[in-house]
Write a protein that holds these residues in place. Sequence first.
Motif, PDB file in Angstrom:
ATOM      1  N   GLY A   1    -126.082   2.058 -47.778  1.00 22.63           N
ATOM      2  CA  GLY A   1    -126.342   1.725 -46.381  1.00 22.63           C
ATOM      3  C   GLY A   1    -126.918   0.336 -46.183  1.00 22.63           C
ATOM      4  O   GLY A   1    -127.154  -0.415 -47.145  1.00 22.63           O
ATOM      5  N   TRP A   2    -127.184  -0.002 -44.934  1.00 28.80           N
ATOM      6  CA  TRP A   2    -127.707  -1.326 -44.583  1.00 28.80           C
ATOM      7  C   TRP A   2    -128.990  -1.629 -45.341  1.00 28.80           C
ATOM      8  O   TRP A   2    -129.904  -0.822 -45.390  1.00 28.80           O
ATOM      9  CB  TRP A   2    -127.975  -1.384 -43.074  1.00 28.80           C
ATOM     10  CG  TRP A   2    -128.581  -2.682 -42.633  1.00 28.80           C
ATOM     11  CD1 TRP A   2    -127.921  -3.835 -42.329  1.00 28.80           C
ATOM     12  CD2 TRP A   2    -129.979  -2.962 -42.485  1.00 28.80           C
ATOM     13  NE1 TRP A   2    -128.816  -4.816 -41.990  1.00 28.80           N
ATOM     14  CE2 TRP A   2    -130.089  -4.319 -42.072  1.00 28.80           C
ATOM     15  CE3 TRP A   2    -131.139  -2.210 -42.649  1.00 28.80           C
ATOM     16  CZ2 TRP A   2    -131.314  -4.925 -41.829  1.00 28.80           C
ATOM     17  CZ3 TRP A   2    -132.370  -2.812 -42.420  1.00 28.80           C
ATOM     18  CH2 TRP A   2    -132.442  -4.156 -42.010  1.00 28.80           C
ATOM     19  N   GLY A   3    -129.010  -2.795 -45.964  1.00 28.18           N
ATOM     20  CA  GLY A   3    -130.202  -3.203 -46.695  1.00 28.18           C
ATOM     21  C   GLY A   3    -130.508  -2.371 -47.922  1.00 28.18           C
ATOM     22  O   GLY A   3    -131.596  -2.484 -48.483  1.00 28.18           O
ATOM     23  N   GLU A   4    -129.561  -1.524 -48.325  1.00 30.00           N
ATOM     24  CA  GLU A   4    -129.762  -0.614 -49.462  1.00 30.00           C
ATOM     25  C   GLU A   4    -130.986   0.281 -49.264  1.00 30.00           C
ATOM     26  O   GLU A   4    -131.648   0.696 -50.214  1.00 30.00           O
ATOM     27  CB  GLU A   4    -129.881  -1.394 -50.782  1.00 30.00           C
ATOM     28  CG  GLU A   4    -128.624  -2.194 -51.122  1.00 30.00           C
ATOM     29  CD  GLU A   4    -128.795  -3.079 -52.349  1.00 30.00           C
ATOM     30  OE1 GLU A   4    -129.670  -2.775 -53.186  1.00 30.00           O
ATOM     31  OE2 GLU A   4    -128.061  -4.080 -52.456  1.00 30.00           O
ATOM     32  N   VAL A   5    -131.266   0.604 -48.007  1.00 26.93           N
ATOM     33  CA  VAL A   5    -132.412   1.451 -47.688  1.00 26.93           C
ATOM     34  C   VAL A   5    -132.091   2.920 -47.890  1.00 26.93           C
ATOM     35  O   VAL A   5    -132.909   3.690 -48.400  1.00 26.93           O
ATOM     36  CB  VAL A   5    -132.873   1.194 -46.236  1.00 26.93           C
ATOM     37  CG1 VAL A   5    -133.873   2.252 -45.778  1.00 26.93           C
ATOM     38  CG2 VAL A   5    -133.484  -0.196 -46.121  1.00 26.93           C
ATOM     39  N   ARG A   6    -130.898   3.315 -47.502  1.00 18.91           N
ATOM     40  CA  ARG A   6    -130.505   4.719 -47.601  1.00 18.91           C
ATOM     41  C   ARG A   6    -128.995   4.804 -47.740  1.00 18.91           C
ATOM     42  O   ARG A   6    -128.282   3.820 -47.560  1.00 18.91           O
ATOM     43  CB  ARG A   6    -130.980   5.489 -46.375  1.00 18.91           C
ATOM     44  CG  ARG A   6    -130.467   4.939 -45.047  1.00 18.91           C
ATOM     45  CD  ARG A   6    -131.147   5.600 -43.871  1.00 18.91           C
ATOM     46  NE  ARG A   6    -130.809   7.028 -43.828  1.00 18.91           N
ATOM     47  CZ  ARG A   6    -131.501   7.928 -43.138  1.00 18.91           C
ATOM     48  NH1 ARG A   6    -132.573   7.571 -42.461  1.00 18.91           N
ATOM     49  NH2 ARG A   6    -131.130   9.188 -43.117  1.00 18.91           N
ATOM     50  N   GLY A   7    -128.517   6.007 -48.083  1.00 17.78           N
ATOM     51  CA  GLY A   7    -127.080   6.204 -48.204  1.00 17.78           C
ATOM     52  C   GLY A   7    -126.682   6.684 -49.589  1.00 17.78           C
ATOM     53  O   GLY A   7    -127.511   6.806 -50.492  1.00 17.78           O
ATOM     54  N   PHE A   8    -125.413   6.957 -49.733  1.00 18.30           N
ATOM     55  CA  PHE A   8    -124.878   7.413 -51.013  1.00 18.30           C
ATOM     56  C   PHE A   8    -124.826   6.243 -51.998  1.00 18.30           C
ATOM     57  O   PHE A   8    -124.751   5.084 -51.587  1.00 18.30           O
ATOM     58  CB  PHE A   8    -123.495   8.033 -50.809  1.00 18.30           C
ATOM     59  CG  PHE A   8    -123.527   9.325 -50.044  1.00 18.30           C
ATOM     60  CD1 PHE A   8    -123.795  10.521 -50.692  1.00 18.30           C
ATOM     61  CD2 PHE A   8    -123.312   9.340 -48.673  1.00 18.30           C
ATOM     62  CE1 PHE A   8    -123.852  11.718 -49.991  1.00 18.30           C
ATOM     63  CE2 PHE A   8    -123.361  10.528 -47.961  1.00 18.30           C
ATOM     64  CZ  PHE A   8    -123.635  11.723 -48.626  1.00 18.30           C
ATOM     65  N   PRO A   9    -124.876   6.534 -53.300  1.00 14.34           N
ATOM     66  CA  PRO A   9    -125.012   5.451 -54.278  1.00 14.34           C
ATOM     67  C   PRO A   9    -123.744   4.628 -54.477  1.00 14.34           C
ATOM     68  O   PRO A   9    -122.630   5.151 -54.468  1.00 14.34           O
ATOM     69  CB  PRO A   9    -125.369   6.202 -55.571  1.00 14.34           C
ATOM     70  CG  PRO A   9    -124.814   7.570 -55.389  1.00 14.34           C
ATOM     71  CD  PRO A   9    -124.921   7.870 -53.930  1.00 14.34           C
ATOM     72  N   LYS A  10    -123.958   3.327 -54.669  1.00 11.45           N
ATOM     73  CA  LYS A  10    -122.868   2.410 -54.978  1.00 11.45           C
ATOM     74  C   LYS A  10    -123.384   1.350 -55.952  1.00 11.45           C
ATOM     75  O   LYS A  10    -124.595   1.210 -56.165  1.00 11.45           O
ATOM     76  CB  LYS A  10    -122.340   1.738 -53.720  1.00 11.45           C
ATOM     77  CG  LYS A  10    -123.293   0.705 -53.125  1.00 11.45           C
ATOM     78  CD  LYS A  10    -122.610  -0.155 -52.063  1.00 11.45           C
ATOM     79  CE  LYS A  10    -123.540  -1.271 -51.584  1.00 11.45           C
ATOM     80  NZ  LYS A  10    -122.866  -2.183 -50.631  1.00 11.45           N
ATOM     81  N   LEU A  11    -122.463   0.602 -56.518  1.00 14.98           N
ATOM     82  CA  LEU A  11    -122.814  -0.511 -57.384  1.00 14.98           C
ATOM     83  C   LEU A  11    -123.412  -1.631 -56.532  1.00 14.98           C
ATOM     84  O   LEU A  11    -122.827  -2.022 -55.520  1.00 14.98           O
ATOM     85  CB  LEU A  11    -121.560  -1.005 -58.108  1.00 14.98           C
ATOM     86  CG  LEU A  11    -121.739  -2.072 -59.178  1.00 14.98           C
ATOM     87  CD1 LEU A  11    -122.592  -1.560 -60.327  1.00 14.98           C
ATOM     88  CD2 LEU A  11    -120.361  -2.511 -59.696  1.00 14.98           C
ATOM     89  N   VAL A  12    -124.601  -2.123 -56.913  1.00 13.42           N
ATOM     90  CA  VAL A  12    -125.265  -3.183 -56.164  1.00 13.42           C
ATOM     91  C   VAL A  12    -125.625  -4.315 -57.124  1.00 13.42           C
ATOM     92  O   VAL A  12    -125.407  -4.223 -58.334  1.00 13.42           O
ATOM     93  CB  VAL A  12    -126.530  -2.658 -55.438  1.00 13.42           C
ATOM     94  CG1 VAL A  12    -126.156  -1.608 -54.407  1.00 13.42           C
ATOM     95  CG2 VAL A  12    -127.552  -2.092 -56.430  1.00 13.42           C
TER      96      VAL A  12
END
Length: 300
Positions: free
Chosen positions: A259-270
């Motif tokens: 999600g936005w800003g890597e605050v929440r959401g399902f996992p992805k490569l960052v």
Amino acid sequence: MTMHWNKLEIPEQNGRVAIVTGGNTGLGFETARMLAENGAAVILAVRDIEKGRQAAARIAGNVTVQVLDLASLASIHSAAADIRDAYPRIDLLINNAGIMYTPKSTTADGFELQFGTNHLGHFALTGLLLDRMLPVPGSRVVMISSTGHRIQASIHFDDLQWERSYSRAGAYGQSKLANLMFTYELQRRLASLGTTIAVAAHPGIANTDLIRDLPALFRRLIVPIASRITQTAEMGALPTLRAATDPAVLGGQYYGPAGWGEVRGFPKLVTSSAQSYNQAIQQHLWAISEDLTGVKFPAA
């Protein structure tokens, strides 16, 4: 595969041995629970044995408890010896435990508390257990970092233990930056072996008790805001679980919420900060960490 990687994507873990530091609460508990429910033998490596036993009783599956205080090298050596005696092979070492924004304090060995616990403690534990992982195909070291690694732009080599001046946030940021640098340097050392890999993850902002050490006024201000954007501990554990179990994961990768800003959401490569990828600093930090802990890693 579904559009979003979720707990249903966790492969069967039967026959695998997983160690989760700080596995009695929050992200660590959810990580341990989902690994055990999928068949892994899970060791909760925790500071408080009674809280560990209470957590283990809430998990369906093969779960044991090991005393581990990451703020004490003596405790780390003792825990590693116990684990080595009990388990000839280790598939997953999930370095999850952590503290945040603590008042100025030191570990039993005189290290700044956040750097000593979050980085040096896990560095030492990994070094003492790694030879139980190297012969195991598919084994992984998973290091939990934080978006907070961006707070501190670099490692304070000129005052590593924050003795001249202390910043709760700066010391936390340094420890989380060190977690990433350790992961990337460990992966480079493991790359030629083709068995064990090192991966990092972060939970975004999850509803856990990690904020317990924030000043009271700050907690009163931040909690009402954070409660609107945080995700559950179960969701926050998904980047860790993906890093630990997804067959497509590669060594040296970093997973966080989508999600936005890597605050929440399902996992992805960052990706992490530019500084975290600096190999010269990674190697310097590694050498200092070996000197401070007295732990030498098996030759990769």
